[in-house]
Design a protein around this motif. Structure first.
Motif, PDB file in Angstrom:
ATOM      1  N   GLY A 128      -7.215 -28.548 -11.026  1.00 52.96           N
ATOM      2  CA  GLY A 128      -6.636 -29.318 -10.354  1.00 52.96           C
ATOM      3  C   GLY A 128      -6.357 -30.438 -11.567  1.00 52.96           C
ATOM      4  N   GLU A 129      -5.344 -31.251 -11.162  1.00 50.05           N
ATOM      5  CA  GLU A 129      -4.854 -32.372 -12.216  1.00 50.05           C
ATOM      6  C   GLU A 129      -5.449 -33.695 -11.897  1.00 50.05           C
ATOM      7  OE1 GLU A 129      -3.094 -31.111  -9.692  1.00 50.05           O
ATOM      8  OE2 GLU A 129      -1.792 -32.778  -8.861  1.00 50.05           O
ATOM      9  N   THR A 130      -5.376 -34.473 -12.986  1.00 52.72           N
ATOM     10  CA  THR A 130      -5.629 -35.872 -12.684  1.00 52.72           C
ATOM     11  C   THR A 130      -4.460 -36.735 -12.200  1.00 52.72           C
ATOM     12  OG1 THR A 130      -5.339 -36.608 -14.860  1.00 52.72           O
ATOM     13  CG2 THR A 130      -7.383 -35.799 -14.518  1.00 52.72           C
ATOM     14  N   LEU A 131      -4.788 -37.889 -11.955  1.00 56.84           N
ATOM     15  CA  LEU A 131      -3.497 -38.698 -11.366  1.00 56.84           C
ATOM     16  C   LEU A 131      -2.803 -39.070 -12.521  1.00 56.84           C
ATOM     17  CD1 LEU A 131      -2.227 -40.181  -9.052  1.00 56.84           C
ATOM     18  CD2 LEU A 131      -3.501 -42.308  -9.945  1.00 56.84           C
ATOM     19  N   ALA A 132      -3.298 -39.270 -13.811  1.00 59.07           N
ATOM     20  CA  ALA A 132      -2.539 -39.557 -14.718  1.00 59.07           C
ATOM     21  C   ALA A 132      -1.379 -38.197 -15.497  1.00 59.07           C
ATOM     22  CB  ALA A 132      -2.971 -40.015 -16.244  1.00 59.07           C
ATOM     23  N   GLN A 133      -2.186 -37.055 -15.102  1.00 54.04           N
ATOM     24  CA  GLN A 133      -1.251 -35.770 -15.488  1.00 54.04           C
ATOM     25  C   GLN A 133      -0.407 -35.717 -14.443  1.00 54.04           C
ATOM     26  OE1 GLN A 133      -5.098 -33.557 -15.604  1.00 54.04           O
ATOM     27  NE2 GLN A 133      -5.138 -33.476 -17.600  1.00 54.04           N
ATOM     28  N   ARG A 134      -0.695 -35.804 -13.084  1.00 51.18           N
ATOM     29  CA  ARG A 134       0.545 -35.739 -12.147  1.00 51.18           C
ATOM     30  C   ARG A 134       1.717 -36.736 -12.449  1.00 51.18           C
ATOM     31  NH1 ARG A 134       1.992 -33.900  -6.582  1.00 51.18           N
ATOM     32  NH2 ARG A 134       0.498 -32.280  -7.070  1.00 51.18           N
ATOM     33  N   TRP A 170      -7.235 -36.550  -8.238  1.00 54.49           N
ATOM     34  CA  TRP A 170      -6.800 -37.920  -7.534  1.00 54.49           C
ATOM     35  C   TRP A 170      -6.876 -37.886  -6.053  1.00 54.49           C
ATOM     36  CZ3 TRP A 170      -2.509 -37.020  -4.416  1.00 54.49           C
ATOM     37  CH2 TRP A 170      -1.639 -35.772  -4.600  1.00 54.49           C
ATOM     38  N   ALA A 171      -7.210 -36.883  -5.667  1.00 54.39           N
ATOM     39  CA  ALA A 171      -7.340 -36.882  -3.959  1.00 54.39           C
ATOM     40  C   ALA A 171      -8.759 -36.475  -3.378  1.00 54.39           C
ATOM     41  CB  ALA A 171      -6.386 -36.028  -3.261  1.00 54.39           C
ATOM     42  N   ILE A 172      -9.659 -36.522  -4.595  1.00 54.42           N
ATOM     43  CA  ILE A 172     -10.970 -36.073  -4.023  1.00 54.42           C
ATOM     44  C   ILE A 172     -12.218 -37.206  -4.106  1.00 54.42           C
ATOM     45  CG2 ILE A 172     -10.761 -33.589  -4.714  1.00 54.42           C
ATOM     46  CD1 ILE A 172     -12.898 -33.876  -6.867  1.00 54.42           C
ATOM     47  N   GLY A 173     -13.164 -36.937  -3.393  1.00 56.05           N
ATOM     48  CA  GLY A 173     -14.128 -37.987  -3.428  1.00 56.05           C
ATOM     49  C   GLY A 173     -13.893 -39.428  -2.877  1.00 56.05           C
ATOM     50  N   GLY A 174     -12.964 -39.250  -1.866  1.00 53.75           N
ATOM     51  CA  GLY A 174     -12.838 -40.688  -1.174  1.00 53.75           C
ATOM     52  C   GLY A 174     -12.183 -41.671  -2.168  1.00 53.75           C
ATOM     53  N   SER A 175     -11.208 -40.997  -2.777  1.00 63.82           N
ATOM     54  CA  SER A 175     -10.270 -41.729  -3.693  1.00 63.82           C
ATOM     55  C   SER A 175      -9.261 -43.027  -3.113  1.00 63.82           C
ATOM     56  CB  SER A 175      -9.531 -40.747  -4.578  1.00 63.82           C
ATOM     57  OG  SER A 175      -8.407 -40.168  -3.913  1.00 63.82           O
ATOM     58  N   GLY A 213      -9.677 -31.998  -1.164  1.00 63.90           N
ATOM     59  CA  GLY A 213      -9.161 -33.028  -1.350  1.00 63.90           C
ATOM     60  C   GLY A 213      -9.328 -34.227  -0.188  1.00 63.90           C
ATOM     61  N   SER A 214     -10.266 -34.714   0.173  1.00 64.29           N
ATOM     62  CA  SER A 214     -10.648 -35.444   1.240  1.00 64.29           C
ATOM     63  C   SER A 214     -10.086 -34.970   2.570  1.00 64.29           C
ATOM     64  CB  SER A 214     -10.026 -36.670   1.241  1.00 64.29           C
ATOM     65  OG  SER A 214     -10.458 -37.332  -0.191  1.00 64.29           O
ATOM     66  N   VAL A 215     -10.447 -33.298   2.844  1.00 65.96           N
ATOM     67  CA  VAL A 215      -9.875 -32.797   4.292  1.00 65.96           C
ATOM     68  C   VAL A 215     -10.801 -33.402   5.080  1.00 65.96           C
ATOM     69  CG1 VAL A 215      -9.570 -30.523   4.981  1.00 65.96           C
ATOM     70  CG2 VAL A 215      -9.150 -30.744   2.744  1.00 65.96           C
ATOM     71  N   ASN A 216     -10.240 -33.697   6.295  1.00 71.98           N
ATOM     72  CA  ASN A 216     -10.864 -34.416   7.379  1.00 71.98           C
ATOM     73  C   ASN A 216     -10.459 -33.766   8.390  1.00 71.98           C
ATOM     74  OD1 ASN A 216      -8.655 -35.907   8.329  1.00 71.98           O
ATOM     75  ND2 ASN A 216      -9.007 -37.146   6.429  1.00 71.98           N
ATOM     76  N   PRO A 217     -10.940 -33.786   9.589  1.00 77.29           N
ATOM     77  CA  PRO A 217     -10.570 -33.304  10.754  1.00 77.29           C
ATOM     78  C   PRO A 217      -9.278 -33.609  11.419  1.00 77.29           C
ATOM     79  CG  PRO A 217     -12.950 -34.012  11.150  1.00 77.29           C
ATOM     80  CD  PRO A 217     -12.598 -34.512   9.819  1.00 77.29           C
TER      81      PRO A 217
END
Ligand code: PEP
Length: 262
Positions: A128-134, A170-175, A213-217
C-alpha cells in the motif's frame, strides 16, 4: 468464485485475560457458516493461548510476523517453525507498520515471504501507498515495486498459498481517512492486473486480495461487495468480538450475491 476471507490483526494489543476473552467470544459467535474463511492474528505471547481457545471453532490462527530462519542466534525473533508448532496457519508479512515504523525493506520482506512459504505457512502479503505517495500520483508505481520486489521469483504453486492485503497507509490505524469502495476497487484492479502481467492470468484469477484500512461494520458491506475485493484485514475493529463478527456477517452476506471478479 474466490472465497471471502476476514482476518483480525490484533497488533500489539490485549493482555492474557483480554486475549482469552476475545478469542473465546469470537469462536463462540462464529456459528457454523463456512462460506467465509476467518483468522485472527494475536501478538506472539498469546498465540498458544488463543490457539487453545479457538480449538473446535472454524477460526484459524495466524501470526503478525516472523524471522526468516528456521532457528539460530537471532535474539528476540520468532521462526516459522515455532509458528507452525503453535498451530499457526497464516502469517502477515510486509505490514506498513513494519515497513515504515520498523524500517523493513522490500528485500527483507521478500526473504520472509519465501521462507514462510517454504515452511508451509499461508502468507498474507501487505502492500500500500502512503498519503504523500498517493498525492504525488505514485500509487501505481509503489504497488508495482512492492509486488515485483516482494514476490520476485515465486512459483505459481507457491503463489496459491499467498494472498495480498491492499492497505493504503493513509487509511489505516484510525487515521481518520477512509478509502472509498471505489478507491479500494480501483487499487485492487491495479494489483490484480499487474500481478497477472508478472505471474500470469491464471494466478491473478485465483489470487485473493483483501482490503485493509479502518474497515468497520458500517462500511464492510460496501467494501466487500466490490468486484475484486475478496476480504478484509481488520485492525481496530478486530479487538472487540461484536464489530469483528459483524464484519464476518457482512462477508457472509456477500457470498450470497456473487459478483463478477475484477
Ligand atoms: C491494519 O493495520 O492492518 C489495519 C487494517 O488496521 P485498521 O483496521 O485499524 O485500520
Amino acid at each position: 468464485m474466490r472465497q471471502k476471507f476476514v482476518i483480525g490483526n490484533w497488533k500489539m494489543h490485549t493482555t492474557t485475560a483480554e486475549a482469552s476473552h476475545l478469542a473465546t467470544a469470537i469462536a463462540a459467535g462464529m456459528g457454523t457458516d463456512d462460506r467465509v474463511t476467518v483468522a485472527v492474528c494475536p501478538p506472539f505471547p498469546y498465540l498458544a493461548l488463543v490457539g487453545d481457545r479457538l480449538k473446535g471453532s472454524r477460526v484459524a490462527l495466524g501470526a503478525q510476523n516472523l524471522y526468516p530462519a528456521q532457528e539460530g542466534a537471532f535474539t528476540g525473533e520468532v521462526s516459522p517453525t515455532m509458528l507452525l508448532d503453535l498451530g499457526c496457519q497464516y502469517v502477515i508479512l510486509g505490514h506498513s507498520e513494519r515497513r515504515h515504523t520498523l524500517g523493513e525493506s522490500d528485500a527483507f520482506i521478500h526473504h520472509k515471504v519465501r521462507v514462510a512459504l517454504d515452511a508451509g505457512l499461508e502468507v498474507i502479503f501487505c502492500i500500500g501507498e502512503t498519503l504523500a505517495q498517493r498525492q504525488a500520483d505514485q500509487t501505481r508505481t509503489v504497488l508495482d515495486r512492492q509486488l515485483l520486489q516482494g514476490l520476485d521469483g515465486l512459483s505459481a504453486a507457491a503463489l496459491t498459498h499467498l494472498s495480498i492485503a491492499y492497505e493504503p497507509v493513509w487509511a489505516i490505524g484510525g487515521s481518520g481517512h477512509h478509502a472509498t469502495p471505489q478507491q479500494a476497487q480501483d487499487a485492487h484492479a491495479i494489483i490484480r492486473h499487474r500481478f497477472g502481467q508478472i505471474f500470469g492470468a491464471r494466478s491473478a484469477q485465483t489470487l485473493m486480495i483483501h482490503y485493509g484500512g479502518s474497515v468497520n461494520p458500517e462500511d464492510a458491506d460496501a467494501l466487500l461487495s466490490r468486484p475484486g475485493v475478496d476480504g478484509g484485514l481488520i485492525g481496530g475493529d478486530s479487538l472487540k468480538a461484536e464489530p469483528f463478527l459483524a464484519i464476518v456477517q457482512a462477508a457472509i452476506r456477500q457470498t450470497q450475491t456473487p459478483v463478477e471478479a475484477a
